[in-house]
Design an enzyme around this catalytic site. Structure first.
Site, PDB file in Angstrom:
ATOM      1  N   LYS A 139       0.826  -1.216   0.000  1.00 28.93           N
ATOM      2  CA  LYS A 139       0.000   0.000   0.000  1.00 28.93           C
ATOM      3  C   LYS A 139       0.858   1.264   0.000  1.00 28.93           C
ATOM      4  O   LYS A 139       0.686   2.166   0.811  1.00 28.93           O
ATOM      5  CB  LYS A 139      -0.982  -0.012   1.172  1.00 28.93           C
ATOM      6  N   ARG A 140       1.757   1.312  -0.961  1.00 27.12           N
ATOM      7  CA  ARG A 140       2.646   2.458  -1.093  1.00 27.12           C
ATOM      8  C   ARG A 140       1.905   3.630  -1.739  1.00 27.12           C
ATOM      9  O   ARG A 140       0.857   3.469  -2.359  1.00 27.12           O
ATOM     10  CB  ARG A 140       3.851   2.086  -1.950  1.00 27.12           C
TER      11      ARG A 140
END
Length: 276
Positions: free
Chosen positions: A97-98
């Site tokens: 979940k960058r």
């Protein structure tokens, strides 16, 4: 040119006749005793899960936070290398979940694709599409963009404002930008929103969490989420599969849980296609 990320997923689904993605979310307090005693406990556990389920899945999805919280970065890197070496037809999605400003996102993309060698990563578009774009530059790799997530609190932001919600703007942008390297995260716990995203992004694959421990409905997922050609869904389950086993033969329970879920997905898919 290497295959696109979407091509890798389609090939894996054709090989296994499966939409199942097994999430690799090891937790120290839930590992079998033999794995807890290993020098690299998360690696020992996940390798056995991978080997027991590789022929049942279209992807594996290691959860970055589970490894990072205990500093097990080497175990994560070694696990992904193990999957590539021993099960090369199964893509690896790093659930990290960058998402950051462009230059920093480029560094995160370098980490995901060069340090860990994942085939794709989950990406948060909240900072704008420039946070996503670095993950789309690497041939053969993919960005799986958070759209409408499965957690109960997601509507607070993702369904705002009424009439033109954020999650549909994300879907529209992904459909516009897709070049075989994008997918969208759309939770199984919101079937109406799943259908709305499919209408906005008819050809973009979906990564669908929430069918296991979160009790999303498989029939609703396939009825609302399939693309026109009967594909387009990668359905993820983690805890309900990897912690299904008990005792010394715990891995048998993992394989059984994965088999049951894969078969349930096949039935849901076939019923959704027949109903059209």
């Amino acid at each position: 040119m290497p295959r696109t990320f979407q091509g890798k997923i389609r090939d894996a689904q054709d090989r296994s006749d499966s939409a199942l993605c097994v999430g690799l979310d090891p937790r120290s307090d839930r590992l079998p005793s033999a794995c807890r005693r290993a020098a690299k406990p998360f690696l020992a556990f996940c390798q056995q899960v991978v080997d027991a389920t590789a022929d049942l899945v279209c992807a594996f999805k290691p959860q970055y936070a589970c490894f990072a919280a205990t500093g097990a970065f080497d175990e994560l890197r070694t696990l992904i290398a193990y999957i590539h070496e021993n099960h090369p037809d199964v893509p690896v999605i790093l659930d990290a979940k960058r998402g950051d400003i462009g230059d920093v996102s480029a560094l995160y993309a370098k980490e995901v694709f060069e340090v860990f060698d994942a085939d794709a990563a989950t990406v948060n578009p909240y900072l704008g599409w420039d946070a996503v774009e670095p993950f789309t530059r690497v041939p053969g790799r993919g960005a799986i963009v958070l759209c409408h997530t499965s957690n109960p609190g997601s509507p607070w932001l993702q369904e705002f404002p009424e009439g033109a919600p954020v999650y549909l703007r994300v879907a529209e942008r992904a459909a516009k930008e897709d070049a075989g390297n994008l997918a969208l995260v759309v939770g199984a716990t919101f079937p109406e929103q799943l259908a709305a995203v499919r209408a906005k992004a008819p050809d973009v694959p979906f990564l669908v969490p929430g069918v296991g421990a979160q009790s999303g409905d498989l029939e609703a997922v396939f009825a609302n989420g399939l693309a026109a050609d009967g594909s387009g869904l990668v359905v993820s389950a983690s805890r309900s599969v990897i912690f299904a086993g008990r005792g010394t033969n715990w891995i048998d329970g993992v394989a059984t849980a994965a088999t049951v879920l894969r078969d349930d997905m096949r039935r849901a898919r076939d019923a959704a296609i027949a109903a059209r």
